[in-house]
Each structure stands twice: as C-alpha cells, then as structure tokens.
Design a protein around this motif. Structure first.
Motif, PDB file in Angstrom:
ATOM      1  N   PRO A  34       0.844  -1.199   0.000  1.00 11.99           N
ATOM      2  CA  PRO A  34       0.000   0.000   0.000  1.00 11.99           C
ATOM      3  C   PRO A  34       0.879   1.248   0.000  1.00 11.99           C
ATOM      4  CG  PRO A  34      -0.518  -1.449   1.861  1.00 11.99           C
ATOM      5  CD  PRO A  34       0.683  -2.013   1.196  1.00 11.99           C
ATOM      6  N   ALA A  35       0.342   2.354  -0.531  1.00 16.28           N
ATOM      7  CA  ALA A  35       1.116   3.588  -0.689  1.00 16.28           C
ATOM      8  C   ALA A  35       1.782   4.034   0.616  1.00 16.28           C
ATOM      9  CB  ALA A  35       0.214   4.687  -1.233  1.00 16.28           C
ATOM     10  N   SER A  36       1.023   3.983   1.709  1.00 19.05           N
ATOM     11  CA  SER A  36       1.549   4.463   2.993  1.00 19.05           C
ATOM     12  C   SER A  36       2.754   3.647   3.441  1.00 19.05           C
ATOM     13  CB  SER A  36       0.463   4.371   4.062  1.00 19.05           C
ATOM     14  OG  SER A  36       0.097   3.011   4.255  1.00 19.05           O
ATOM     15  N   LYS A  37       2.857   2.428   2.950  1.00 25.24           N
ATOM     16  CA  LYS A  37       3.938   1.552   3.388  1.00 25.24           C
ATOM     17  C   LYS A  37       5.163   1.682   2.484  1.00 25.24           C
ATOM     18  CE  LYS A  37       1.369   0.097   6.691  1.00 25.24           C
ATOM     19  NZ  LYS A  37       0.362   1.171   6.541  1.00 25.24           N
ATOM     20  N   SER A  42       6.356   7.563   6.618  1.00 27.70           N
ATOM     21  CA  SER A  42       5.124   7.271   7.375  1.00 27.70           C
ATOM     22  C   SER A  42       5.491   6.846   8.785  1.00 27.70           C
ATOM     23  CB  SER A  42       4.333   6.130   6.737  1.00 27.70           C
ATOM     24  OG  SER A  42       3.851   6.457   5.475  1.00 27.70           O
ATOM     25  N   CYS A  43       6.582   6.097   8.907  1.00 26.50           N
ATOM     26  CA  CYS A  43       6.922   5.481  10.189  1.00 26.50           C
ATOM     27  C   CYS A  43       8.294   5.883  10.725  1.00 26.50           C
ATOM     28  CB  CYS A  43       6.886   3.959  10.057  1.00 26.50           C
ATOM     29  SG  CYS A  43       5.270   3.314   9.595  1.00 26.50           S
ATOM     30  N   LEU A  59       6.196   1.407  19.119  1.00 27.82           N
ATOM     31  CA  LEU A  59       5.066   0.523  18.819  1.00 27.82           C
ATOM     32  C   LEU A  59       4.283   0.281  20.116  1.00 27.82           C
ATOM     33  CD1 LEU A  59       7.006  -2.075  16.658  1.00 27.82           C
ATOM     34  CD2 LEU A  59       5.287  -0.476  15.797  1.00 27.82           C
ATOM     35  N   LEU A  62       2.802   4.028  17.190  1.00 26.35           N
ATOM     36  CA  LEU A  62       3.102   4.398  15.810  1.00 26.35           C
ATOM     37  C   LEU A  62       1.964   3.991  14.873  1.00 26.35           C
ATOM     38  CD1 LEU A  62       5.214   5.243  13.573  1.00 26.35           C
ATOM     39  CD2 LEU A  62       5.913   2.853  13.582  1.00 26.35           C
ATOM     40  N   CYS A  63       1.615   2.719  14.916  1.00 29.22           N
ATOM     41  CA  CYS A  63       0.579   2.195  14.012  1.00 29.22           C
ATOM     42  C   CYS A  63      -0.782   2.795  14.357  1.00 29.22           C
ATOM     43  CB  CYS A  63       0.501   0.678  14.097  1.00 29.22           C
ATOM     44  SG  CYS A  63       2.106  -0.144  14.038  1.00 29.22           S
ATOM     45  N   CYS A  66      -2.284   6.248  13.018  1.00 26.19           N
ATOM     46  CA  CYS A  66      -3.097   6.288  11.788  1.00 26.19           C
ATOM     47  C   CYS A  66      -4.254   5.310  11.846  1.00 26.19           C
ATOM     48  CB  CYS A  66      -2.236   5.975  10.566  1.00 26.19           C
ATOM     49  SG  CYS A  66      -0.990   7.228  10.231  1.00 26.19           S
ATOM     50  N   HIS A  67      -3.991   4.147  12.396  1.00 29.62           N
ATOM     51  CA  HIS A  67      -5.047   3.130  12.494  1.00 29.62           C
ATOM     52  C   HIS A  67      -5.664   3.240  13.877  1.00 29.62           C
ATOM     53  CE1 HIS A  67      -3.735   1.315   8.757  1.00 29.62           C
ATOM     54  NE2 HIS A  67      -2.499   1.378   9.206  1.00 29.62           N
ATOM     55  N   CYS A  98       1.818  -4.934  17.048  1.00 29.80           N
ATOM     56  CA  CYS A  98       1.249  -4.985  15.691  1.00 29.80           C
ATOM     57  C   CYS A  98       2.178  -5.732  14.741  1.00 29.80           C
ATOM     58  CB  CYS A  98       1.018  -3.581  15.155  1.00 29.80           C
ATOM     59  SG  CYS A  98       0.163  -2.472  16.293  1.00 29.80           S
ATOM     60  N   THR A  99       3.483  -5.474  14.871  1.00 28.22           N
ATOM     61  CA  THR A  99       4.436  -6.058  13.931  1.00 28.22           C
ATOM     62  C   THR A  99       4.782  -7.508  14.276  1.00 28.22           C
ATOM     63  OG1 THR A  99       6.176  -4.973  15.201  1.00 28.22           O
ATOM     64  CG2 THR A  99       5.457  -3.882  13.175  1.00 28.22           C
ATOM     65  N   HIS A 102       2.141  -8.354  11.589  1.00 24.97           N
ATOM     66  CA  HIS A 102       2.251  -7.588  10.345  1.00 24.97           C
ATOM     67  C   HIS A 102       3.706  -7.224  10.072  1.00 24.97           C
ATOM     68  CE1 HIS A 102      -2.084  -7.009   9.911  1.00 24.97           C
ATOM     69  NE2 HIS A 102      -2.151  -6.678  11.189  1.00 24.97           N
ATOM     70  N   ALA A 111      -2.608  -8.209   3.485  1.00 23.05           N
ATOM     71  CA  ALA A 111      -2.738  -7.490   4.756  1.00 23.05           C
ATOM     72  C   ALA A 111      -1.407  -7.447   5.519  1.00 23.05           C
ATOM     73  CB  ALA A 111      -3.850  -8.085   5.619  1.00 23.05           C
ATOM     74  N   LEU A 112      -0.303  -7.502   4.781  1.00 23.51           N
ATOM     75  CA  LEU A 112       1.050  -7.423   5.359  1.00 23.51           C
ATOM     76  C   LEU A 112       1.309  -8.521   6.399  1.00 23.51           C
ATOM     77  CD1 LEU A 112       1.200  -3.553   6.110  1.00 23.51           C
ATOM     78  CD2 LEU A 112       1.776  -4.650   3.953  1.00 23.51           C
TER      79      LEU A 112
HETATM   80  C1  HEC Z   1       1.108   7.617   8.397  1.00 26.46           C
HETATM   81  C2  HEC Z   1      -0.059   6.777   8.604  1.00 26.46           C
HETATM   82  C3  HEC Z   1       0.168   5.284   8.791  1.00 26.46           C
HETATM   83  C4  HEC Z   1       0.996   4.655   9.703  1.00 26.46           C
HETATM   84  C5  HEC Z   1       1.958   5.290  10.706  1.00 26.46           C
HETATM   85  C6  HEC Z   1       0.754   3.237   9.554  1.00 26.46           C
HETATM   86  N1  HEC Z   1      -0.182   3.017   8.579  1.00 26.46           N
HETATM   87 FE1  HEC Z   1      -0.906   1.199   7.966  1.00 26.46          FE
HETATM   88  N2  HEC Z   1      -1.991   2.107   6.500  1.00 26.46           N
HETATM   89  C7  HEC Z   1      -2.139   3.479   6.346  1.00 26.46           C
HETATM   90  C8  HEC Z   1      -3.046   3.732   5.233  1.00 26.46           C
HETATM   91  C9  HEC Z   1      -3.473   5.103   4.724  1.00 26.46           C
HETATM   92  C10 HEC Z   1      -3.453   2.463   4.732  1.00 26.46           C
HETATM   93  C11 HEC Z   1      -4.409   2.185   3.561  1.00 26.46           C
HETATM   94  C12 HEC Z   1      -3.638   1.749   2.337  1.00 26.46           C
HETATM   95  C13 HEC Z   1      -2.761   2.864   1.806  1.00 26.46           C
HETATM   96  O1  HEC Z   1      -3.273   3.756   1.151  1.00 26.46           O
HETATM   97  O2  HEC Z   1      -1.558   2.852   2.086  1.00 26.46           O
HETATM   98  C14 HEC Z   1      -2.772   1.461   5.566  1.00 26.46           C
HETATM   99  C15 HEC Z   1      -2.916   0.096   5.413  1.00 26.46           C
HETATM  100  C16 HEC Z   1      -2.481  -0.845   6.338  1.00 26.46           C
HETATM  101  C17 HEC Z   1      -2.795  -2.252   6.313  1.00 26.46           C
HETATM  102  C18 HEC Z   1      -3.693  -2.955   5.298  1.00 26.46           C
HETATM  103  C19 HEC Z   1      -2.845  -3.412   4.149  1.00 26.46           C
HETATM  104  C20 HEC Z   1      -3.650  -4.198   3.139  1.00 26.46           C
HETATM  105  O3  HEC Z   1      -3.026  -4.669   2.181  1.00 26.46           O
HETATM  106  O4  HEC Z   1      -4.865  -4.358   3.299  1.00 26.46           O
HETATM  107  C21 HEC Z   1      -2.165  -2.834   7.378  1.00 26.46           C
HETATM  108  C22 HEC Z   1      -2.198  -4.306   7.767  1.00 26.46           C
HETATM  109  C23 HEC Z   1      -1.445  -1.791   8.064  1.00 26.46           C
HETATM  110  N3  HEC Z   1      -1.653  -0.599   7.408  1.00 26.46           N
HETATM  111  C24 HEC Z   1      -0.682  -1.998   9.192  1.00 26.46           C
HETATM  112  C25 HEC Z   1       0.108  -1.027   9.791  1.00 26.46           C
HETATM  113  C26 HEC Z   1       1.040  -1.292  10.864  1.00 26.46           C
HETATM  114  C27 HEC Z   1       1.276  -2.645  11.505  1.00 26.46           C
HETATM  115  C28 HEC Z   1       1.630  -0.095  11.177  1.00 26.46           C
HETATM  116  C29 HEC Z   1       2.713   0.173  12.203  1.00 26.46           C
HETATM  117  C30 HEC Z   1       3.957  -0.575  12.018  1.00 26.46           C
HETATM  118  C31 HEC Z   1       1.063   0.920  10.293  1.00 26.46           C
HETATM  119  N4  HEC Z   1       0.147   0.304   9.466  1.00 26.46           N
HETATM  120  C32 HEC Z   1       1.392   2.267  10.308  1.00 26.46           C
HETATM  121  C33 HEC Z   1      -1.520   4.453   7.088  1.00 26.46           C
HETATM  122  C34 HEC Z   1      -0.575   4.233   8.078  1.00 26.46           C
END
Ligand code: HEC
Ligand code: HEC
Ligand code: HEC
Ligand code: HEC
Length: 127
Positions: A34-37, A42-43, A59, A62-63, A66-67, A98-99, A102, A111-112
């Motif tokens: 995903p773009a955010s990753k 982002s992190c 952690l 951090l996660c 946004c979530h 979380c990690t 994921h 879903a990572l």
């Molecule tokens: C800066 C904001 C931000 C942070 C910090 C962040 N995420 Fe995300 N994450 C998003 C967004 C926005 C999406 C939706 C997909 C996209 O557009 O990237 C997402 C999508 C996901 C998904 C769904 C991926 C999928 O393929 O369906 C997972 C699982 C996830 N994040 C886990 C995490 C975990 C674990 C962390 C911490 C290590 C984390 N995220 C930190 C913004 C963030």
C-alpha cells in the motif's frame, strides 16, 4: 508393485493440479505494498537525505496514530505475553505488538501478514 497405485494417483494429481507443486514457490512472491507503506517517512524519522532513521513513535502507538482501531475480525490484543515461542513472529520486549503479525516492509500473504492467516493463529494458539 505395492505402491503402483500411489504413483499412478500422484501422476493423476500432477496432471490435474500442476500448480499445486509450485504453490510453495508462489507464496514467497511479495504482493504490492500500500502507498503508505512505500513511504518510509510514514513510520521513520528521516535524518539524513532520504535515509530512514529511528521510528517516529514506539510501537504500537506508531501504528495506532493512523489506524485508530483495528477494524477486522482478527482484532487482537497487544501487550500480552505469549506462552509459546513464535519463531518469525517478533515481539516487543517479550510482548505482542502490531508487527508480531504484520510485516511493515513486505506484503507476502495479503494485509502485510507474516504468515497466511490460516497458519498465523495456530502458531501460538495450538489446537
Ligand atoms: C502515516 C499513517 C500510517 C501509519 C503510521 C501506519 N499506517 Fe498502515 N496504512 C495506512 C493507510 C493510509 C493504509 C491504507 C492503504 C494505503 O493507502 O496505504 C494502511 C494500510 C495498512 C494495512 C492494510 C494493508 C492491506 O493490504 O490491506 C495494514 C495491515 C497496516 N496498514 C498496518 C500497519 C502497521 C502494523 C503499522 C505500524 C507498524 C502501520 N500500518 C502504520 C496508514 C498508516
Ligand atoms: C508501516 C511503518 C513502516 C514503514 C512505512 C517503513 N518501516 Fe522500516 N521499520 C518499521 C518498524 C516497525 C521497524 C522495526 C523497528 C524496531 O522494532 O525497532 C522497522 C525497521 C527498519 C529497518 C531496520 C532493520 C529492520 O528491518 O528491522 C530498516 C533499515 C528500515 N525499517 C527501512 C525502511 C525503509 C527503507 C522504508 C521505506 C521503503 C521503511 N523502512 C518503511 C516500520 C516501517
Ligand atoms: C495476532 C495477529 C495480529 C496482531 C497482533 C495485529 N493484527 Fe492487524 N490483522 C491481523 C489479521 C489476521 C488481519 C486480517 C486480514 C484480513 O482480514 O484479510 C489484520 C488486519 C489488519 C488491518 C487491515 C484491515 C483492518 O482491520 O483495517 C490493519 C490496518 C491492521 N490489521 C492493523 C493492525 C494494528 C495497527 C495492530 C496493532 C495495534 C495490529 N493490526 C495487530 C492480525 C493481527
Ligand atoms: C504471537 C502469538 C500469537 C498469535 C500469532 C496469535 N495470538 Fe491470539 N493471543 C495470544 C496471546 C498471548 C493472547 C492473550 C493470552 C491468552 O488469552 O491466551 C491471545 C489472545 C487471543 C484471544 C482472546 C482475546 C481476548 O480479548 O481475550 C483470541 C480470540 C485470539 N487470541 C485469537 C487469535 C487469532 C484469531 C489469531 C490469528 C489471526 C491469533 N490469535 C494469533 C498470542 C497470539
């Protein structure tokens, strides 16, 4: 020829389901991130140039920054201490985070997740 029928059956399966033999290989391919990753900042704090530095927050804050909520059915407690060792599922100071489930850098199983969902839960919750 006690095993003849088994060999014949295996041959028939190969003929019908040739993909099954390569399933292990295909599993290792990464799905798109995903773009955010793909965005390291982002992190990570970006210290010099575009080199990712330390995490912006510990952690799981951090996660959760946004979530705000883990929406899925797999909503799972964090901060708990697993009784069973779980190789490949890293803990944070001995506790689930979380990690643990994921991988923030690779999307191997959707879903990572670090393992396919069907295998993930039973690593710790043995049946
Ligand atoms: C800066 C904001 C931000 C942070 C910090 C962040 N995420 Fe995300 N994450 C998003 C967004 C926005 C999406 C939706 C997909 C996209 O557009 O990237 C997402 C999508 C996901 C998904 C769904 C991926 C999928 O393929 O369906 C997972 C699982 C996830 N994040 C886990 C995490 C975990 C674990 C962390 C911490 C290590 C984390 N995220 C930190 C913004 C963030
Ligand atoms: C969704 C959040 C997230 C994103 C996005 C992210 N990382 Fe990370 N990264 C982490 C976490 C969590 C760790 C583990 C650090 C820890 O536990 O102390 C980590 C650790 C690392 C490490 C240390 C070695 C390792 O694998 O543990 C490197 C290097 C790294 N990240 C590089 C990157 C790069 C390069 C990008 C951008 C392509 C990136 N990261 C994007 C969350 C993220
Ligand atoms: C015990 C394993 C486990 C832990 C711990 C865990 N997750 Fe998940 N997560 C999953 C599974 C399994 C899914 C479901 C994937 C699906 O439904 O396809 C998921 C889905 C997600 C998704 C995408 C769907 C949704 O619910 O929005 C996000 C985002 C996510 N997790 C973030 C997090 C964050 C943030 C944490 C830490 C607070 C966390 N996860 C902790 C296993 C876990
Ligand atoms: C890394 C180890 C680990 C993994 C992987 C894991 N769990 Fe857990 N789970 C725990 C621990 C530790 C607890 C808390 C102690 C306990 O109740 O056994 C827990 C608690 C639970 C609970 C009780 C929740 C509550 O609020 O009381 C459920 C339900 C659960 N897990 C389901 C799952 C599912 C579904 C998966 C797969 C998506 C999963 N677990 C993956 C370690 C794990």
């Amino acid at each position: 020829m006690r095993y003849g029928w088994m060999i014949a059956l295996a041959g028939l399966c190969l003929f019908l389901f040739p993909g099954a033999v390569f399933a292990g290989e295909q599993r290792r391919e990464d799905g798109p991130m995903p773009a955010s990753k793909r965005e390291c900042s982002s992190c990570h704090r970006i210290v010099t140039g575009n080199q990712p530095g330390p995490l912006k927050q510990p952690l799981p804050a951090l996660c959760l920054s946004c979530h705000t909520a883990h929406q899925s059915l797999a909503n799972h407690p964090t901060g708990v201490i697993p009784q069973n060792p779980a190789p490949g599922l890293p803990l944070d100071q001995g506790r689930l985070t979380c990690t643990t489930c994921h991988d923030p850098h690779r999307n191997r199983f959707g879903a990572l997740l670090r393992l396919p969902q069907t295998e993930l839960c039973v690593v710790c919750h043995r049946l």
